[in-house]
Design an enzyme around this catalytic site. Structure first.
Site, short mmCIF file in Angstrom:
data_model
loop_
_atom_site.label_atom_id
_atom_site.label_comp_id
_atom_site.label_asym_id
_atom_site.label_seq_id
_atom_site.Cartn_x
_atom_site.Cartn_y
_atom_site.Cartn_z
CD GLU A 138 35.09 4.78 18.00
OE1 GLU A 138 34.48 6.20 17.43
OE2 GLU A 138 34.82 4.49 18.99
CG ASP A 165 32.07 3.38 21.36
OD1 ASP A 165 31.56 3.97 20.55
OD2 ASP A 165 31.95 4.04 23.30
#
Length: 874
Positions: free
Chosen positions: A495, A440
């Site tokens: 991401e 993330d």
């Protein structure tokens, strides 16, 4: 959820994420820019369209200045290593010898993208930094894999009839361990500090039993330089809980060491890595149909069978690492080695993962190493008492704080931070048998500005400059090297919204080493179209460009909507399309209104178009496969702590009289189509027609021919579509069948025979650059995939290849859940049958075929012998 895309990215990938085989001599000597129409686009078009064709809008930038704060949302070797300077200096950058698999003089990434040549020194520098850091670790700790077993030394561990507890806290003046076992009085359990800042204590067993009972509370108490004592949760704690009946109660660390009889034993091996991941993104806590926090075991028993039934092969679990604030969606991590206690204990999570493996599903976990919760009492931030960066997990001052996320930022050059984070990765892989990670917030890690107030236009200077956080890049390279050494079949996804070149290439080439990156501009394109454009204004060229614009050989996960597109303040695609009529117009007992008819048709088309053309993998967030209405809103003061919008209404898709079942059935069929034909993993991707006047797109992916008609009204009879191979074609999947809520206008028993077009091997004489063609019926707002019939197939085999005619297998659904089994047995079966030529045979056929002029990601626009190595690699 923290880098909200809807008003930020504006289809960035159109501008800079493109790279097919570079055209020799076409790049400037410095500061290259990639324009939207650059011929380095990964999608390949027939030669008549391959030059002079511009896609999408002109050069754009994106700005996250307005991003919402949605994260509110071994022995002597080990001891000696702690004395290593946190940051490598220029003086010791020359110490590492060149490794066989990684050489700084030959950056393979530049062979794929010669426009990176001006940044050769940058790549050599960061590769040298990576090699030096790895060399230091190996010198003082042994192999990287051993270094990443810090959890065997730090935290609580059993050693020779004792519990040994170690904690790195160099700024502490005194320290002790407290808990239920000593009545929270640590005077008899004072810890000792070595010269490297590591506190330790050995606690002998009592009456042959551990002095600290399993499942009892513990904390680390230490004294500031100003004389104040504070209590903190141990940094390496493996479980943490909070008193459920006490409002705003602080978390407590829990000593977790269950006896063998209570320890879950894995029964099933990891499934084989799929050729292309079809990912079901899920949040365990909000997966119940009831307004409550769901458990790991309930998710395993109730939700995993649904995921398997819809033919996904991968589950991506959010919010697994412990986070004290539920509304952060799991992105403000407080305890990195602990599972979220809201949904159960560590053994419960193991049960879930084992159950997924028994169903053939690989399981990925969201790992948050981009930042940490700012919480002091229950988070890692509590170990920061104002000391310098070399004695802290985080950078000091402004560099250690993310002002948009209200969170702390790691110092990736610190030796103990590297040990902590790398060990964290190995912990999740080995203790819980996870199959990989979704990293993330990678954009925030890659740059010292974290993307804040930064516009990425595609100029390579934006990626390779003083703004690049080389410490973080080196950490990510180490992380990906470690993960794939421990578990070669791991799937690792980044991401990143900036489009960093090389992010998805191996470390040995000078890349950062991820297997995939999320194609984050795609959902924003669809949201923009659905919200702001009339159907008549949809541009087939612009949408196609957004779906196909990705870097050569760097794989992407395509998606229409993840959890980001479902959070409070936004709406799902289905809700954007149908809005209030989802409350009153979804009954099958009455005719569908024009709004609902349009909404269901476009929902199917948008998701299938994205899957078929947008990447090398596909992702869907829990519930969106059946058009879940409304939005996600976690319990908070603003909604009176309600769970009403923090659940999944499975009853909607389970109800036979509601139209949600149609979208779910089509989602299942899309996945089954890929299971049969492996088009996601295919390098053959050819768009032959983008007809803006008729709103039709025709393309080939793998062995299939896709025809999408987005026109709101027009149906085309005898619509001519180009294809590669001659023969007979039939319907493989049709969005307009009754089973999918359509109107049944396309005949599935019709044979479509091809006609030759022009001179074989001369694309400019062909139809839309394709050597063959056949004619189809293309109704308004429908999409159809066609397959080439093997003449040796029986009529029964031909029929079974039509996905729309199949029944769903139910062998993996709990037999006790007869209602669900009956509900789902409506569409697809025999998923093991296939008529697709094997990949090796197909690729050989394509390579040898004179009729193939362009095959993206495998063959450049003009084939020559020098490109054979590219073909072989892919």
């Amino acid at each position: 959820c923290k880098l909200k895309q809807s008003t930020i990215i504006q289809s960035m990938e159109t501008n800079f994420n493109v790279l097919s085989k570079p055209i020799r001599g076409s790049f400037p000597s410095s500061s290259p820019k990639v324009s939207p129409g650059a011929s380095r686009n990964k999608i390949c078009f027939p030669s008549q369209h391959s030059t002079g064709l511009k896609f999408g809008s002109q050069e754009r930038s994106w700005d996250i200045s307005s991003t919402p704060k949605s994260r509110v949302r071994k022995d002597e070797r080990m001891k000696h290593s702690l004395a290593i300077s946190a940051v490598l200096s220029d003086d010791n950058l020359t110490m590492a010898p060149l490794e066989e698999d990684v050489k700084t003089e030959n950056i393979g990434l530049l062979n794929l993208d010669p426009s990176l040549e001006p940044y050769l020194d940058h790549f050599r520098y960061r590769m040298k930094r990576y090699m030096d850091q790895k060399m230091l670790i190996e010198k003082y700790e042994g192999p990287l894999e051993e270094f990443a077993q810090g959890y065997l030394k730090f935290g609580f561990n059993r050693e020779d009839g004792c519990i040994v507890y170690r904690e790195w806290a160099p700024a502490a003046q005194e320290a002790e361990v407290i808990g239920d076992f000593n009545g929270w009085n640590g005077s008899n359990h004072m810890m000792e500090k070595d010269q490297f800042g590591v506190w330790s204590i050995r606690i002998p067993d009592v009456d042959s039993k551990p002095a600290i009972p399993h499942n009892s509370r513990v904390k680390f108490r230490f004294k500031h330089g100003n004389g104040v004592w504070v209590d903190r949760i141990p940094a390496w704690i493996k479980y943490a809980t909070v008193a459920a009946t006490k409002f705003a109660a602080p978390y407590d660390g829990v000593y977790w060491d269950p006896p063998p009889s209570e320890r879950y034993q894995f029964k099933y091996p990891r499934p084989h890595k799929p050729r292309a991941p079809r990912i079901y993104e899920a949040h365990v806590g909000m997966s119940s149909s009831e307004p409550c926090v769901n458990s790991y075991r309930e998710f395993a028993d109730d939700v995993l069978p649904r995921i398997k039934a819809n033919n996904y092969n991968t589950v991506q679990l959010m919010a697994i690492m412990e986070h004290s604030y539920y509304g952060s969606f799991g992105y403000h991590v407080t305890n990195f080695f602990a599972v979220s206690s809201r949904s159960g204990n560590p053994e419960d999570l193991k049960y879930l993962i084992d159950k997924a493996h028994s169903l053939g599903l690989q399981v990925l976990v969201d790992v948050v190493h981009s930042h940490a919760s700012n919480n002091v009492t229950d988070g890692l931030s509590g170990f920061d008492i104002g000391q310098g960066s070399q004695e802290s997990y985080f950078h000091a001052g402004e560099r250690g704080y993310h002002k948009l996320w209200d969170s702390r930022l790691f110092n990736y050059a610190n030796w103990e931070v590297l040990r902590f984070l790398l060990s964290n990765l190995r912990w999740w892989l080995e203790e819980y048998n996870f199959d990989g990670f979704r990293f993330d917030g990678v954009t925030s890690m890659l740059y010292v500005h974290h993307g804040i107030n930064m516009g990425f236009t595609g100029n390579y200077n934006e990626y390779f400059s003083e703004a690049t956080d080389v410490d973080a890049v080196v950490y990510l390279m180490l992380a990906n090297n470690l993960i794939h050494k421990i578990f070669p079949d791991a799937t690792v996804i980044a991401e990143d919204v900036s489009g960093m070149p090389g992010l998805g290439r191996p470390v040995s080439e000078g890349g950062i080493g991820f297997d995939y990156r999320l194609a984050m501009a795609i959902p924003d394109k669809w949201i923009d179209y659905v919200k702001n454009k009339n159907d008549e204004d949809w541009s087939m060229k612009e949408v196609t460009s957004s779906l196909t614009n990705r870097r050569y050989t760097e794989k992407c996960i395509a998606y229409v909507e993840s959890h980001d597109q479902s959070i409070v303040g936004d709406k799902t695609i289905a809700f954007l399309l149908m809005d209030k009529e989802m409350y009153s117009g979804m009954s099958c007992l009455t005719d569908a209104s024009p709004v609902v008819d349009r909404g269901i048709a476009l929902h199917k088309m948008i998701h299938f178009f994205t899957m078929a053309l947008g990447g090398e993998g596909y992702l869907n967030f829990m519930g969106n496969e059946f058009g879940h209405p409304e939005w996600i809103d976690f319990p908070r003061e603003g909604n009176n702590w309600s769970y009403d919008k923090c659940r999944r209404q499975w009853n909607l898709v389970d109800s036979e009289h509601l139209r949600y079942k149609f979208m779910n059935a089509f989602d299942r069929a899309m996945n089954s189509l890929d299971e049969k034909f492996s088009f996601l993993a295919s390098g053959k991707q050819i768009v032959s027609s983008m007809d803006d006047d008729n709103k039709v797109v025709v393309f080939e992916r793998g062995d299939l021919v896709f025809v999408f008609n987005f026109h709101p009204n027009n149906t085309y009879e005898g619509y001519k579509v180009g294809c590669d191979l001659p023969g007979k074609y039939r319907v493989a999947l049709d969005s307009d069948t009754w089973e999918f809520g359509g109107h049944g206008r396309v005949g599935h028993d019709v044979d479509h025979f091809t006609s030759p077009e022009g001179i074989p091997g001369v694309p400019e004489t062909n139809f839309n650059g394709r050597p063959n063609s056949f004619k189809v019926l293309s109704p308004a707002r429908t999409c159809v995939a066609y397959y080439r019939v093997d003449e040796h197939m029986s009529e029964t085999e031909v029929y079974q290849t039509d996905i729309s005619s199949e029944l769903l297998p139910t062998a993996n659904i709990e037999e006790s859940d007869e209602k669900l089994k009956d509900l789902l047995s409506t569409n697809i079966s025999n998923i093991d049958q296939t008529v697709a030529v094997s990949v090796e045979e197909r690729d050989k056929e394509l390579k040898d075929s004179p009729s193939v002029s362009i095959i993206s990601d495998v063959v450049p626009a003009e084939w020559d012998d020098s490109d054979a190595n590219v073909w072989g690699e892919d």
